[in-house]
Design a protein around this motif. Sequence first.
Motif, PDB file in Angstrom:
ATOM      1  N   GLY A 213       0.633   9.020   5.481  1.00 31.98           N
ATOM      2  CA  GLY A 213       0.695   8.011   6.537  1.00 31.98           C
ATOM      3  C   GLY A 213      -0.431   7.003   6.485  1.00 31.98           C
ATOM      4  N   SER A 214      -1.401   7.195   5.564  1.00 30.53           N
ATOM      5  CA  SER A 214      -2.556   6.310   5.536  1.00 30.53           C
ATOM      6  C   SER A 214      -2.207   4.890   5.118  1.00 30.53           C
ATOM      7  CB  SER A 214      -3.616   6.876   4.590  1.00 30.53           C
ATOM      8  OG  SER A 214      -3.099   6.980   3.269  1.00 30.53           O
ATOM      9  N   THR A 215      -1.068   4.696   4.449  1.00 31.99           N
ATOM     10  CA  THR A 215      -0.686   3.354   4.017  1.00 31.99           C
ATOM     11  C   THR A 215       0.455   2.791   4.853  1.00 31.99           C
ATOM     12  OG1 THR A 215       0.912   4.230   2.416  1.00 31.99           O
ATOM     13  CG2 THR A 215      -1.348   3.901   1.653  1.00 31.99           C
ATOM     14  N   ALA A 216       0.784   3.403   5.944  1.00 31.68           N
ATOM     15  CA  ALA A 216       1.948   3.000   6.728  1.00 31.68           C
ATOM     16  C   ALA A 216       1.814   1.589   7.286  1.00 31.68           C
ATOM     17  CB  ALA A 216       2.175   3.984   7.877  1.00 31.68           C
TER      18      ALA A 216
ATOM     19  N   GLN B 277       1.527   8.180  -7.191  1.00 31.88           N
ATOM     20  CA  GLN B 277       2.062   7.630  -5.957  1.00 31.88           C
ATOM     21  C   GLN B 277       1.159   7.974  -4.780  1.00 31.88           C
ATOM     22  OE1 GLN B 277       4.366   5.561  -6.045  1.00 31.88           O
ATOM     23  NE2 GLN B 277       5.292   5.910  -8.056  1.00 31.88           N
ATOM     24  N   PRO B 278       1.224   7.191  -3.684  1.00 34.63           N
ATOM     25  CA  PRO B 278       0.433   7.517  -2.490  1.00 34.63           C
ATOM     26  C   PRO B 278       0.739   8.931  -2.014  1.00 34.63           C
ATOM     27  CG  PRO B 278       1.397   5.335  -2.304  1.00 34.63           C
ATOM     28  CD  PRO B 278       2.007   5.960  -3.528  1.00 34.63           C
ATOM     29  N   ASP B 279      -0.223   9.517  -1.321  1.00 33.05           N
ATOM     30  CA  ASP B 279      -0.095  10.908  -0.899  1.00 33.05           C
ATOM     31  C   ASP B 279       0.993  11.132   0.126  1.00 33.05           C
ATOM     32  OD1 ASP B 279      -2.138  11.657  -2.575  1.00 33.05           O
ATOM     33  OD2 ASP B 279      -3.688  11.423  -1.039  1.00 33.05           O
TER      34      ASP B 279
ATOM     35  N   ALA C 239      -2.169   4.130 -13.229  1.00 31.79           N
ATOM     36  CA  ALA C 239      -1.261   4.648 -14.263  1.00 31.79           C
ATOM     37  C   ALA C 239      -1.957   5.725 -15.078  1.00 31.79           C
ATOM     38  CB  ALA C 239      -0.813   3.522 -15.176  1.00 31.79           C
ATOM     39  N   SER C 240      -2.738   6.568 -14.402  1.00 37.82           N
ATOM     40  CA  SER C 240      -3.559   7.537 -15.098  1.00 37.82           C
ATOM     41  C   SER C 240      -2.762   8.591 -15.823  1.00 37.82           C
ATOM     42  CB  SER C 240      -4.517   8.231 -14.119  1.00 37.82           C
ATOM     43  OG  SER C 240      -3.794   8.895 -13.112  1.00 37.82           O
TER      44      SER C 240
ATOM     45  N   GLY D 282       0.790  -1.222   0.000  1.00 35.80           N
ATOM     46  CA  GLY D 282       0.000   0.000   0.000  1.00 35.80           C
ATOM     47  C   GLY D 282       0.819   1.268   0.000  1.00 35.80           C
ATOM     48  N   ASP D 283       2.123   1.153  -0.309  1.00 37.77           N
ATOM     49  CA  ASP D 283       2.971   2.342  -0.330  1.00 37.77           C
ATOM     50  C   ASP D 283       3.537   2.515  -1.734  1.00 37.77           C
ATOM     51  OD1 ASP D 283       4.871   0.346  -0.471  1.00 37.77           O
ATOM     52  OD2 ASP D 283       5.692   0.691   1.531  1.00 37.77           O
TER      53      ASP D 283
END
Length: 308
Positions: free
Chosen positions: A291-294, A286-288, A305-306, A196-197
């Motif tokens: 910390g939401s995917t930590a 990429q993730p923002d 892949a937008s 998730g990162d």
Amino acid sequence: MLDDHSFALCLTHDVDRPYKTYQSGYYAVADRDPSHLLSALPGRNPYWQFEELMALEDSLGVRSAFYFLDEQNLFRDRPLRDWVDPGNWKRYVGRYELSDPAIVDLIHDLDEGGWEVGLHGSYESYDDPERLSAEKSRIESILGREIVGGRQHYLNLDAPDTWRHHADAGLKYDASLGSSSTYGFQYGDEPYRPFGDEFVVFPLTIMEVALPDPTEHFERAWRECRGVLDEAREREAVATILWHPRYFSQRDFPGYGELYRRIVEYALDEGAWVGPPADLYARLEQPDGDGSTATGNESGERASASSV
């Protein structure tokens, strides 16, 4: 998802055996053709196909990734008991050294020409993070900068632990998830994030040895490849193919180089984005970083892949 492109095709090459050594004798016996022995003469090396491969891709206006191997030497690095195992001879004999001046020059030529240089993790590195990190550092010391990703030798993979080792070593992606005996999208049709990162997995779609042998069944092999590419277009997928450089030897592997050319030409004609995984990775959202995917996501998340 891919903006103006119908799908994406990532081109990769595992640099396993750039020198034809014991294979000269093997094929002389297997094919009952003593002319194979000529490959062992000084100045002759049909497996060194890099200039031809680079020229081919340059003529098509594309670039690809070359993953370099820093493998152990059977007699220098392995215990004596390993010498009697025929499997170890295949794994550790006849390889190359990263310090080989020809390999060093090749790495620099590829990099300067816009090709991706990456890591082909050695046979045991998939579950040995210290070895993996050391191999990455040795390639980077030659390249002069950090590499982005690579693929494990023999597609060795202990998921998700191997991916964690890659991420901890500073790699951004791995392309080991796949098969040497089957082809298609059974491992997924998009990159995904196992934690998730920012770390991404590119599933392997086609390895050349899994296809019908184009030496004897070229049109059949091409039909299978075209079917996969058509499916990629329908799915708006990301497909990744692996062609080992030695398979561009027309003398030893007739048909494989022409099949590769036809794949790339067809993908371009169908409006695909074509290039090395590192270039596609750079285009992924990429993730923002909030910390939401930590905590990680072991089941994986698709990587958008937008912006491709």
